[in-house]
Design a protein around this motif. Structure first.
Motif, PDB file in Angstrom:
ATOM      1  N   ARG A 299      51.476  55.355  52.481  1.00 30.97           N
ATOM      2  CA  ARG A 299      52.548  54.540  54.206  1.00 30.97           C
ATOM      3  C   ARG A 299      52.336  56.415  54.260  1.00 30.97           C
ATOM      4  O   ARG A 299      52.360  56.360  55.698  1.00 30.97           O
ATOM      5  CB  ARG A 299      53.303  55.090  53.074  1.00 30.97           C
ATOM      6  N   PRO A 300      52.327  57.681  53.407  1.00 31.85           N
ATOM      7  CA  PRO A 300      52.630  58.571  54.377  1.00 31.85           C
ATOM      8  C   PRO A 300      51.037  59.314  55.132  1.00 31.85           C
ATOM      9  O   PRO A 300      51.783  59.114  56.682  1.00 31.85           O
ATOM     10  CB  PRO A 300      52.229  60.048  53.593  1.00 31.85           C
ATOM     11  N   LEU A 301      50.388  58.478  55.192  1.00 36.27           N
ATOM     12  CA  LEU A 301      49.000  58.824  55.189  1.00 36.27           C
ATOM     13  C   LEU A 301      48.854  58.043  56.595  1.00 36.27           C
ATOM     14  O   LEU A 301      48.840  58.103  58.054  1.00 36.27           O
ATOM     15  CB  LEU A 301      47.801  58.332  54.837  1.00 36.27           C
ATOM     16  N   LEU A 302      48.857  56.766  56.910  1.00 36.05           N
ATOM     17  CA  LEU A 302      49.318  55.808  58.071  1.00 36.05           C
ATOM     18  C   LEU A 302      50.782  56.186  59.000  1.00 36.05           C
ATOM     19  O   LEU A 302      49.903  56.099  59.731  1.00 36.05           O
ATOM     20  CB  LEU A 302      49.939  54.509  57.184  1.00 36.05           C
TER      21      LEU A 302
ATOM     22  N   ALA B 270      47.896  58.746  60.572  1.00 43.37           N
ATOM     23  CA  ALA B 270      46.872  57.605  61.622  1.00 43.37           C
ATOM     24  C   ALA B 270      48.656  57.678  63.035  1.00 43.37           C
ATOM     25  O   ALA B 270      48.017  56.925  63.883  1.00 43.37           O
ATOM     26  CB  ALA B 270      46.790  55.931  61.133  1.00 43.37           C
ATOM     27  N   GLN B 271      49.460  57.515  62.615  1.00 49.60           N
ATOM     28  CA  GLN B 271      50.514  57.493  63.542  1.00 49.60           C
ATOM     29  C   GLN B 271      50.893  56.020  63.756  1.00 49.60           C
ATOM     30  O   GLN B 271      51.350  55.613  64.507  1.00 49.60           O
ATOM     31  CB  GLN B 271      50.761  58.358  64.131  1.00 49.60           C
TER      32      GLN B 271
ATOM     33  N   LEU C  56      48.725  47.043  55.141  1.00 47.91           N
ATOM     34  CA  LEU C  56      48.767  46.694  53.972  1.00 47.91           C
ATOM     35  C   LEU C  56      48.589  45.257  53.295  1.00 47.91           C
ATOM     36  O   LEU C  56      48.089  45.021  52.033  1.00 47.91           O
ATOM     37  CB  LEU C  56      50.492  46.875  52.936  1.00 47.91           C
ATOM     38  N   LEU C  57      48.487  44.413  54.297  1.00 51.54           N
ATOM     39  CA  LEU C  57      49.284  42.626  54.389  1.00 51.54           C
ATOM     40  C   LEU C  57      47.379  42.374  53.743  1.00 51.54           C
ATOM     41  O   LEU C  57      46.874  41.790  53.310  1.00 51.54           O
ATOM     42  CB  LEU C  57      49.270  42.151  55.643  1.00 51.54           C
TER      43      LEU C  57
ATOM     44  N   TYR D  80      50.774  70.024  48.026  1.00 54.68           N
ATOM     45  CA  TYR D  80      50.793  71.005  48.936  1.00 54.68           C
ATOM     46  C   TYR D  80      49.510  70.112  49.959  1.00 54.68           C
ATOM     47  O   TYR D  80      49.188  71.616  50.541  1.00 54.68           O
ATOM     48  CB  TYR D  80      49.488  71.782  47.336  1.00 54.68           C
ATOM     49  N   LEU D  81      49.319  69.565  49.642  1.00 58.25           N
ATOM     50  CA  LEU D  81      47.796  69.263  51.112  1.00 58.25           C
ATOM     51  C   LEU D  81      47.930  68.142  52.567  1.00 58.25           C
ATOM     52  O   LEU D  81      47.620  68.271  53.249  1.00 58.25           O
ATOM     53  CB  LEU D  81      46.832  69.398  50.551  1.00 58.25           C
ATOM     54  N   GLY D  82      49.204  67.607  51.942  1.00 58.98           N
ATOM     55  CA  GLY D  82      49.578  66.737  53.533  1.00 58.98           C
ATOM     56  C   GLY D  82      49.435  65.771  53.003  1.00 58.98           C
ATOM     57  O   GLY D  82      48.306  65.190  51.263  1.00 58.98           O
ATOM     58  N   ALA D  83      49.102  64.777  53.310  1.00 60.17           N
ATOM     59  CA  ALA D  83      49.447  63.180  53.617  1.00 60.17           C
ATOM     60  C   ALA D  83      47.526  63.370  53.220  1.00 60.17           C
ATOM     61  O   ALA D  83      47.252  61.657  52.396  1.00 60.17           O
ATOM     62  CB  ALA D  83      49.224  62.390  54.363  1.00 60.17           C
TER      63      ALA D  83
END
Length: 405
Positions: free
Chosen positions: A247-250, A254-255, A265-266, A373-376
């Motif tokens: 979810r943090p990545l999305l 990807a915003q 996710l579906l 430490y590195l982000g999503a």
């Protein structure tokens, strides 16, 4: 079963069928799939109901989340101990007892008047979950000929795919209409239907293995068992390092909007559904190739996300393909462990379930540290590293054929 066991238990030896079934019991296999669907649905329900549960029981959301932790912890312990504690009982009765625990768990959760009762309900679910998973491959193996085992397990594991797609959104929808308890009532009705189907579909299965603590240690001395457990820890931890923090990545990379995230996710769940069948098709010929297929695809996906994760369309397709790739893992690993320990399938099943739980926990912890430490993108990075190591191990040491396994 060793010679000592046979001489000490002559009646057990006589009662145990030695040949594989001549015909497949597909209704029994479907009843196992129903059981898996009910267990995974009950396991996932709190994720979509946490805030309502917390408000109703006057606890924090974090405390309500520990209901999930309790289930996972107990499931890991049950996977190792249930085969040992029930080794002298007909497997049909053990399966029915575990499904009955699922029914009771849902009933307790639906009527819980306190946090303590909710935790008791989740502990019972953990026992049923761990016990069932440790036995599922052994039960399927006794209901179909060997050449149909991978196909049978793909049907059983379809219950996981369908539950993954349906449990959370349906739980949220039903809970929103009639309250969070209604979701557990619906799950309880489903588990009751499953119990009735299993009562008629599962034949008598006298105990075949005789697992004990010594058996577990002896299994760990087998090279192929150690290799498959190591591969599970590496590749499954990699998956959960990436997917737990998807979810943090999305959102950040990807915003995507909340509605778009739900759709992605579906797509992951639908991909897993079809990946399960693709994995079974490959595993019928080579479980090694099924695992390597999933691993190679996840490696390609994580590299894509690391370099092009900011492109929404690329990320959406990558996540769906990730689900498809992961769908090949369970059937591949289950087939591998069964053929690595055909004489102690239930004990070996307990080991691989425990390895899965360790992988889930370590992947979530390791992924969380890198994300902080590195982000999503820290999650996909760890997934790339551990999945690459696991795939290399399977390539180098995995079974080349059924006879070698």
């Amino acid at each position: 079963m060793n010679d000592t066991t046979c001489s000490a238990n002559p009646q057990l030896l006589i009662a145990t069928p030695t040949a594989e079934p001549a015909q497949a019991n597909w209704m029994g296999i479907v009843s196992l799939a129903l059981g898996v669907f009910g267990l995974v649905t009950a396991e996932f329900l709190p994720a979509s109901l946490l805030t309502a549960m917390a408000a109703d029981l006057s606890i924090s959301v974090g405390a309500a989340g520990q209901a999930v932790t309790a289930t996972a912890a107990v499931a890991a312990l049950a996977a190792l101990t249930i085969p040992l504690l029930t080794r002298n009982f007909d497997r049909r009765f053990v399966l029915l007892f575990l499904t009955l625990l699922l029914v009771i768990s849902n009933a307790l959760a639906a009527t819980a008047s306190s946090y303590f009762i909710l935790i008791i309900a989740r502990v019972l679910l953990g026992i049923a979950l761990g016990g069932f998973w440790s036995m599922s491959a052994a039960l399927a193996m006794r209901m179909v000929p060997d050449n149909l085992f991978a196909r049978a397990m793909s049907i059983v594991l379809t219950g996981v795919s369908v539950a993954t797609v349906c449990a959370a959104p349906l739980g949220a929808y039903i809970g929103g209409l009639w309250g969070w308890r209604s979701a557990f009532i619906a799950a309880g009705c489903l588990s009751l239907v499953t119990l009735v189907v299993q009562l008629f579909a599962i034949p008598a299965m006298p105990p075949k293995d005789n697992p004990n603590l010594r058996t577990l240690f002896h299994l760990l001395k087998r090279t192929q068992v150690r290799i498959v457990l190591l591969a599970v820890v590496l590749m499954i931890s990699g998956h959960f390092a990436g997917f737990t923090y998807i979810r943090p990545l999305l959102e950040e990379v990807a915003q995507l909007s909340v509605s778009a995230i739900s759709a992605v996710l579906l797509g992951f769940g639908i991909g897993g559904f079809f990946g399960n069948f693709a994995g079974a098709f490959i595993a019928e010929r080579s479980e090694r190739n099924a695992i390597m297929f999933g691993g190679a695809l996840i490696i390609a996906i994580t590299i894509t996300l690391l370099f092009a994760g900011s492109l929404a369309s690329v990320t959406a397709v990558s996540i769906a393909l990730w689900g498809f790739a992961f769908g090949a893992f369970p059937i591949g690993f289950q087939t591998w462990i069964v053929r690595a320990a055909p004489d102690q399938v239930e004990a070996a099943g307990g080991l691989i379930v425990a390895a899965f739980q360790v992988a889930i926990a370590s992947g979530a912890i390791g992924g969380g540290i890198l994300v902080d430490y590195l982000g999503a993108l820290g999650g996909p990075l760890l997934a790339l590293i551990t999945t690459s190591l696991g795939t290399l191990i399977v390539l180098s040491f995995g079974p080349r054929s059924k006879s070698q396994a």
